[in-house]
Design a protein around this motif. Structure first.
Motif, PDB file in Angstrom:
ATOM      1  N   ILE A 176       7.027   2.752  -1.721  1.00  0.00           N
ATOM      2  CA  ILE A 176       6.547   1.558  -2.122  1.00  0.00           C
ATOM      3  C   ILE A 176       7.081   1.439  -3.262  1.00  0.00           C
ATOM      4  O   ILE A 176       7.980   0.171  -3.269  1.00  0.00           O
ATOM      5  N   ASP A 177       7.156   1.959  -4.376  1.00  0.00           N
ATOM      6  CA  ASP A 177       7.890   1.306  -5.472  1.00  0.00           C
ATOM      7  C   ASP A 177       9.616   0.949  -5.474  1.00  0.00           C
ATOM      8  O   ASP A 177      10.605  -0.331  -5.781  1.00  0.00           O
ATOM      9  N   LYS A 178       9.667   1.671  -4.634  1.00  0.00           N
ATOM     10  CA  LYS A 178      11.216   1.512  -4.419  1.00  0.00           C
ATOM     11  C   LYS A 178      11.590   0.161  -3.492  1.00  0.00           C
ATOM     12  O   LYS A 178      13.013  -0.137  -4.137  1.00  0.00           O
ATOM     13  N   GLU A 179      10.866  -0.079  -2.840  1.00  0.00           N
ATOM     14  CA  GLU A 179      11.123  -0.780  -1.813  1.00  0.00           C
ATOM     15  C   GLU A 179      10.726  -2.103  -2.280  1.00  0.00           C
ATOM     16  O   GLU A 179      11.934  -3.520  -2.271  1.00  0.00           O
ATOM     17  N   THR A 180       9.946  -1.998  -3.919  1.00  0.00           N
ATOM     18  CA  THR A 180       9.912  -3.111  -4.421  1.00  0.00           C
ATOM     19  C   THR A 180      10.740  -3.672  -5.343  1.00  0.00           C
ATOM     20  O   THR A 180      11.527  -5.004  -4.968  1.00  0.00           O
ATOM     21  N   VAL A 233      17.106  -8.578  -5.264  1.00  0.00           N
ATOM     22  CA  VAL A 233      17.063  -9.650  -3.779  1.00  0.00           C
ATOM     23  C   VAL A 233      16.303 -10.843  -4.085  1.00  0.00           C
ATOM     24  O   VAL A 233      17.302 -11.861  -3.942  1.00  0.00           O
ATOM     25  N   MET A 234      15.432 -10.696  -4.788  1.00  0.00           N
ATOM     26  CA  MET A 234      14.414 -12.019  -5.090  1.00  0.00           C
ATOM     27  C   MET A 234      15.637 -13.045  -6.295  1.00  0.00           C
ATOM     28  O   MET A 234      15.658 -14.367  -6.311  1.00  0.00           O
ATOM     29  N   LYS A 235      16.444 -11.662  -7.190  1.00  0.00           N
ATOM     30  CA  LYS A 235      17.038 -12.376  -8.122  1.00  0.00           C
ATOM     31  C   LYS A 235      18.544 -12.807  -8.199  1.00  0.00           C
ATOM     32  O   LYS A 235      18.573 -14.388  -8.164  1.00  0.00           O
ATOM     33  N   ARG A 236      18.912 -12.519  -6.430  1.00  0.00           N
ATOM     34  CA  ARG A 236      19.936 -12.816  -6.882  1.00  0.00           C
ATOM     35  C   ARG A 236      19.844 -14.487  -5.467  1.00  0.00           C
ATOM     36  O   ARG A 236      20.529 -15.276  -5.646  1.00  0.00           O
ATOM     37  N   LEU A 259      14.645 -11.979   7.288  1.00  0.00           N
ATOM     38  CA  LEU A 259      15.186 -10.740   8.259  1.00  0.00           C
ATOM     39  C   LEU A 259      14.462  -9.661   6.456  1.00  0.00           C
ATOM     40  O   LEU A 259      14.464  -8.448   7.150  1.00  0.00           O
ATOM     41  N   ALA A 260      14.830  -9.819   5.525  1.00  0.00           N
ATOM     42  CA  ALA A 260      14.554  -8.450   3.980  1.00  0.00           C
ATOM     43  C   ALA A 260      13.253  -8.111   3.965  1.00  0.00           C
ATOM     44  O   ALA A 260      12.273  -7.098   4.484  1.00  0.00           O
ATOM     45  N   VAL A 261      12.063  -8.924   4.337  1.00  0.00           N
ATOM     46  CA  VAL A 261      10.734  -9.138   4.583  1.00  0.00           C
ATOM     47  C   VAL A 261      10.208  -8.124   5.819  1.00  0.00           C
ATOM     48  O   VAL A 261       9.667  -7.545   5.415  1.00  0.00           O
ATOM     49  N   VAL A 262      11.082  -8.651   7.128  1.00  0.00           N
ATOM     50  CA  VAL A 262      10.419  -8.081   8.124  1.00  0.00           C
ATOM     51  C   VAL A 262      11.321  -5.966   8.367  1.00  0.00           C
ATOM     52  O   VAL A 262      10.456  -6.008   8.993  1.00  0.00           O
ATOM     53  N   LEU A 263      12.142  -6.422   7.326  1.00  0.00           N
ATOM     54  CA  LEU A 263      12.812  -5.109   7.774  1.00  0.00           C
ATOM     55  C   LEU A 263      11.571  -4.031   6.185  1.00  0.00           C
ATOM     56  O   LEU A 263      11.254  -2.954   6.588  1.00  0.00           O
ATOM     57  N   PHE A 268       8.194  -4.483   5.640  1.00  0.00           N
ATOM     58  CA  PHE A 268       7.400  -4.372   6.705  1.00  0.00           C
ATOM     59  C   PHE A 268       7.959  -2.860   7.180  1.00  0.00           C
ATOM     60  O   PHE A 268       6.429  -2.368   7.611  1.00  0.00           O
ATOM     61  N   LEU A 269       9.158  -3.138   8.294  1.00  0.00           N
ATOM     62  CA  LEU A 269       9.222  -1.903   9.654  1.00  0.00           C
ATOM     63  C   LEU A 269       8.994  -0.606   8.611  1.00  0.00           C
ATOM     64  O   LEU A 269       8.767   0.476   9.078  1.00  0.00           O
ATOM     65  N   VAL A 270       9.775  -0.761   6.988  1.00  0.00           N
ATOM     66  CA  VAL A 270       9.835   1.052   6.689  1.00  0.00           C
ATOM     67  C   VAL A 270       8.279   1.152   5.821  1.00  0.00           C
ATOM     68  O   VAL A 270       7.864   2.416   5.884  1.00  0.00           O
ATOM     69  N   ILE A 271       7.780   0.411   5.829  1.00  0.00           N
ATOM     70  CA  ILE A 271       6.279   0.445   5.296  1.00  0.00           C
ATOM     71  C   ILE A 271       5.949   1.099   6.764  1.00  0.00           C
ATOM     72  O   ILE A 271       4.870   2.127   5.571  1.00  0.00           O
ATOM     73  N   ASN A 272       5.881   0.384   7.900  1.00  0.00           N
ATOM     74  CA  ASN A 272       4.858   1.216   8.553  1.00  0.00           C
ATOM     75  C   ASN A 272       5.269   1.893   9.328  1.00  0.00           C
ATOM     76  O   ASN A 272       5.040   2.758  10.516  1.00  0.00           O
ATOM     77  N   THR A 273       6.620   2.810   9.227  1.00  0.00           N
ATOM     78  CA  THR A 273       7.487   3.403  10.294  1.00  0.00           C
ATOM     79  C   THR A 273       6.900   5.261   9.407  1.00  0.00           C
ATOM     80  O   THR A 273       6.581   4.933   7.828  1.00  0.00           O
TER      81      THR A 273
END
Length: 91
Positions: free
Chosen positions: A45-49, A55-58, A80-84, A86-91
């Motif tokens: 979660i830390d890495k994805e955050t 991405v948010m800064k850019r 798309l980034a948010v969905v990805l 979400f998928l990474v966290i739930n898998t």
């Protein structure tokens, strides 16, 4: 007779204590495994955050533009980034 009954009761109590000890060891092992998994999840979660913050800064820089097509593209990529994530966290 009373001593035999007490011996039998103590034998049953001893077996119950052994079973309880074995159960406690299994619970301890399970808790250690779950703690390890939670730490790994926290690291992920830390890495994805961090990635999302990048991405948010850019996106913040790109949102300063007034081109509607670019804004739509940026919003689409953000979704798309948010969905990805979400998928990474739930898998």
């Amino acid at each position: 007779q009373i001593i035999r009954d007490q011996d039998n009761t103590l034998g049953v109590l001893s077996k119950s204590a052994q079973t309880l000890g074995e159960t406690a060891k299994k619970i301890n092992t399970e808790l250690q495994d779950q703690e390890k998994m939670l730490k790994e999840l926290d690291d992920d979660i830390d890495k994805e955050t961090e990635k999302l913050n990048f991405v948010m800064k850019r996106m913040g820089r790109l949102l300063k533009t007034s081109d509607n097509k670019q804004l739509c593209l940026i919003i689409g990529l953000f979704v798309l980034a948010v969905v990805l994530v979400f998928l990474v966290i739930n898998t």
